[in-house]
Design a protein around this motif. Sequence first.
Motif, PDB file in Angstrom:
ATOM      1  N   ILE A  22       0.634  -1.286   0.128  1.00 48.97           N
ATOM      2  CA  ILE A  22      -0.219   0.024  -0.309  1.00 48.97           C
ATOM      3  C   ILE A  22       0.448   1.403  -0.029  1.00 48.97           C
ATOM      4  N   LYS A  23       2.167   0.818   0.616  1.00 47.73           N
ATOM      5  CA  LYS A  23       2.913   2.341   0.936  1.00 47.73           C
ATOM      6  C   LYS A  23       3.591   2.981  -0.491  1.00 47.73           C
ATOM      7  N   ASP A  24       4.000   1.875  -0.764  1.00 47.15           N
ATOM      8  CA  ASP A  24       4.412   1.720  -2.324  1.00 47.15           C
ATOM      9  C   ASP A  24       3.645   2.669  -3.540  1.00 47.15           C
ATOM     10  N   ALA A  25       1.826   2.373  -3.304  1.00 50.64           N
ATOM     11  CA  ALA A  25       1.306   3.333  -4.164  1.00 50.64           C
ATOM     12  C   ALA A  25       1.103   5.245  -3.498  1.00 50.64           C
ATOM     13  N   CYS A  26       1.235   4.228  -2.595  1.00 50.11           N
ATOM     14  CA  CYS A  26       0.601   5.913  -2.008  1.00 50.11           C
ATOM     15  C   CYS A  26       2.018   6.497  -2.189  1.00 50.11           C
ATOM     16  N   ASP A  27       3.462   6.227  -2.375  1.00 49.36           N
ATOM     17  CA  ASP A  27       4.129   6.974  -2.718  1.00 49.36           C
ATOM     18  C   ASP A  27       4.650   7.541  -3.180  1.00 49.36           C
ATOM     19  N   LYS A  28       4.489   6.807  -4.912  1.00 50.76           N
ATOM     20  CA  LYS A  28       3.646   6.922  -6.307  1.00 50.76           C
ATOM     21  C   LYS A  28       3.442   8.629  -6.553  1.00 50.76           C
ATOM     22  N   HIS A  29       2.612   9.261  -5.721  1.00 48.88           N
ATOM     23  CA  HIS A  29       1.726  10.196  -5.549  1.00 48.88           C
ATOM     24  C   HIS A  29       1.750  11.372  -4.495  1.00 48.88           C
ATOM     25  N   ASP A  30       2.094  10.781  -3.395  1.00 45.44           N
ATOM     26  CA  ASP A  30       2.796  11.662  -2.403  1.00 45.44           C
ATOM     27  C   ASP A  30       3.148  11.215  -1.408  1.00 45.44           C
ATOM     28  N   ARG A  31       4.437  11.195  -0.559  1.00 43.70           N
ATOM     29  CA  ARG A  31       5.153  10.313   0.582  1.00 43.70           C
ATOM     30  C   ARG A  31       4.580  10.403   1.428  1.00 43.70           C
ATOM     31  N   GLY A  32       3.351  11.599   1.906  1.00 44.17           N
ATOM     32  CA  GLY A  32       2.679  11.535   2.958  1.00 44.17           C
ATOM     33  C   GLY A  32       1.372  11.415   2.842  1.00 44.17           C
ATOM     34  N   TYR A  33       0.900  10.866   2.004  1.00 45.54           N
ATOM     35  CA  TYR A  33      -0.386   9.726   1.892  1.00 45.54           C
ATOM     36  C   TYR A  33      -0.424   8.643   2.585  1.00 45.54           C
ATOM     37  N   TYR A  34       1.307   7.570   2.456  1.00 47.51           N
ATOM     38  CA  TYR A  34       0.607   6.708   3.672  1.00 47.51           C
ATOM     39  C   TYR A  34       0.687   6.831   5.089  1.00 47.51           C
ATOM     40  N   PRO A  35       1.686   7.807   6.049  1.00 50.45           N
ATOM     41  CA  PRO A  35       1.842   8.244   7.240  1.00 50.45           C
ATOM     42  C   PRO A  35       0.243   8.923   7.715  1.00 50.45           C
ATOM     43  N   ARG A  36      -0.459   9.907   6.390  1.00 50.86           N
ATOM     44  CA  ARG A  36      -2.257  10.215   7.100  1.00 50.86           C
ATOM     45  C   ARG A  36      -2.832   9.314   6.757  1.00 50.86           C
ATOM     46  N   PHE A  37      -2.774   8.727   5.982  1.00 52.31           N
ATOM     47  CA  PHE A  37      -4.120   7.928   5.682  1.00 52.31           C
ATOM     48  C   PHE A  37      -3.852   6.160   6.444  1.00 52.31           C
ATOM     49  N   LYS A  38      -2.851   5.949   7.036  1.00 50.50           N
ATOM     50  CA  LYS A  38      -2.712   4.584   7.202  1.00 50.50           C
ATOM     51  C   LYS A  38      -3.176   5.063   9.179  1.00 50.50           C
ATOM     52  N   GLN A  39      -2.434   6.518   9.584  1.00 54.69           N
ATOM     53  CA  GLN A  39      -3.184   6.959  10.986  1.00 54.69           C
ATOM     54  C   GLN A  39      -5.257   6.980  10.624  1.00 54.69           C
ATOM     55  N   TRP A  40      -5.420   7.536   9.871  1.00 54.63           N
ATOM     56  CA  TRP A  40      -7.111   7.403   9.299  1.00 54.63           C
ATOM     57  C   TRP A  40      -7.804   6.165   9.555  1.00 54.63           C
ATOM     58  N   CYS A  41      -6.440   5.641   9.035  1.00 55.17           N
ATOM     59  CA  CYS A  41      -7.173   4.433   8.774  1.00 55.17           C
ATOM     60  C   CYS A  41      -7.939   3.814  10.463  1.00 55.17           C
ATOM     61  N   ASP A  42      -6.459   3.268  11.252  1.00 55.16           N
ATOM     62  CA  ASP A  42      -6.339   3.002  12.502  1.00 55.16           C
ATOM     63  C   ASP A  42      -7.327   3.425  13.296  1.00 55.16           C
ATOM     64  N   LYS A  43      -7.607   5.016  13.678  1.00 52.66           N
ATOM     65  CA  LYS A  43      -8.875   5.750  13.520  1.00 52.66           C
ATOM     66  C   LYS A  43     -10.499   5.722  13.695  1.00 52.66           C
ATOM     67  N   TYR A  44     -10.606   4.983  12.423  1.00 52.43           N
ATOM     68  CA  TYR A  44     -11.865   5.121  11.767  1.00 52.43           C
ATOM     69  C   TYR A  44     -12.098   2.995  11.734  1.00 52.43           C
ATOM     70  N   PHE A  45     -11.100   2.217  11.820  1.00 52.74           N
ATOM     71  CA  PHE A  45     -11.347   1.212  11.986  1.00 52.74           C
ATOM     72  C   PHE A  45     -11.743   1.053  13.388  1.00 52.74           C
ATOM     73  N   TYR A  46     -12.035   1.661  14.338  1.00 55.25           N
ATOM     74  CA  TYR A  46     -11.795   1.253  15.993  1.00 55.25           C
ATOM     75  C   TYR A  46     -13.736   0.937  15.993  1.00 55.25           C
ATOM     76  N   ILE A  47     -13.312  -0.518  16.739  1.00 60.40           N
ATOM     77  CA  ILE A  47     -15.003  -0.043  18.543  1.00 60.40           C
ATOM     78  C   ILE A  47     -15.126   0.182  19.817  1.00 60.40           C
ATOM     79  N   PRO A  48     -15.500   1.538  19.111  1.00 55.76           N
ATOM     80  CA  PRO A  48     -14.870   2.599  20.634  1.00 55.76           C
ATOM     81  C   PRO A  48     -16.355   0.892  21.860  1.00 55.76           C
TER      82      PRO A  48
END
Length: 443
Positions: free
Chosen positions: A288-314
């Motif tokens: 996934i990171k390789d696909a993100c880095d082709k377009h913006d190196r900030g995408y993977y860390p930003r969207f990975k954190q967003w994923c960890d936050k979204y798929f959370y069961i409160p």
Amino acid sequence: MIAATPRLQRAPKAIFLTSSRRYPLPLPSAQARCYAAPKSSTPPKPRPYEPEKPLVSARPKTSQDATRLANLPKQEEAKQSVKAPYIRIAVGVVFIGSIIYSMFTSPLQLTEAPSIADRDSISKRESGVTEKSPMRLRMEALIKEKQSEIVAALQELDPANKFRTDTWSRPAGGGGTSCVQQDGNVFEKAGVNTSIVYGTLPRPAIEKMRVNHKAIDPDVDSLEFFAAGLSLVLHPQNPNAPTVHLNYRYFETMDNDGKCNAWWFGGGTDLTPTYLYDEDAIHFHKSIKDACDKHDRGYYPRFKQWCDKYFYIPHRQESRGIGGIFFDDLDGQEKDQEQLFSFVKDCLSSFLPGYLPIVTRRKDMPFGEREKQWQQLRRGRYVEFNLVNDRGTSFGLNTPSARVESILMSLPLTARWMYMHEAEKGSREERILGVLKQPVEWV
């Protein structure tokens, strides 16, 4: 001596007018006058004036006159019966002529104008989908292409169990294709779905979306919209093989002419293992990171954190899985439309290289009843998140004419809930729980 009887003379004739003909009638004869009542000495009272009535019963002069008189009503009736068809024909000619005239002088509106969905269908049929086509048609073509590619690759893993393919349509426009496999040798349940939706957003939905998309007109009561997405969920039979989820989608709002006035992309993919294998997690995240880095190196860390936050069961205070990437509402404020479309294409293309090697090396590993029971408990958590917390499931179920079977395709075929279950200390089950409580940076 017998008195001579006065000779009866031919009575003079009087003429009476009946209709337009003259009919002669004889006057009283002298002999008839002999029998008349004697004249009274008292003069008769004057009678009120009464207009003379034609003597219909008067005798005709000749037999020909009698025949003409008898046939007169029939002749008049025949004239009227002959006139009636000509009158109807004349009226019909005038009526039809007025319709033909109106067809050439002004457009005849017999049906409603074609919808945006109808116009898009005509455009695809006549011109196909090119780089100059509206983005909604290009996104639709992309997800259908990737669906066919992914289903073909998964079918190779288990050739004996064919995917069931259902194509459906929506009354308001659009439709989709659901490809589902159940009780296979590799997957207990696998679904790869495309969905194309045309519809109308009510004002409350417009106001909610405008929080993230200022281009949407706040003064309209309703708004046409288009949504297209590819969604898949794969639940393997073997507890050592991880469940995987993917969804990439495009959304736009339009005016009544089909012109786009707001658009955005969303999506992502994430891995939900029953038992943790570090090499699997690293491989998945790296692809996934390789696909993100082709377009913006900030995408993977930003969207990975967003994923960890979204798929959370409160209510469980744990993540659903070990994550991946997740993003939403990426529009012109992020990058231009072509750049974001290219980014989504590369993310979709990275799925099979990122997941197939993992399921291939885990699908035939040995397991027992304990591993299967733990898998069922983890799938129970998966169900809880999808039904309670997932925005995509909520949006789908609240969309008019929603296809519930496709929306709930993401749920596993079997799941389990046990009261107050606790993992043993130092077990593999406890290790995966630790990662779910505290997300890990895999790459």
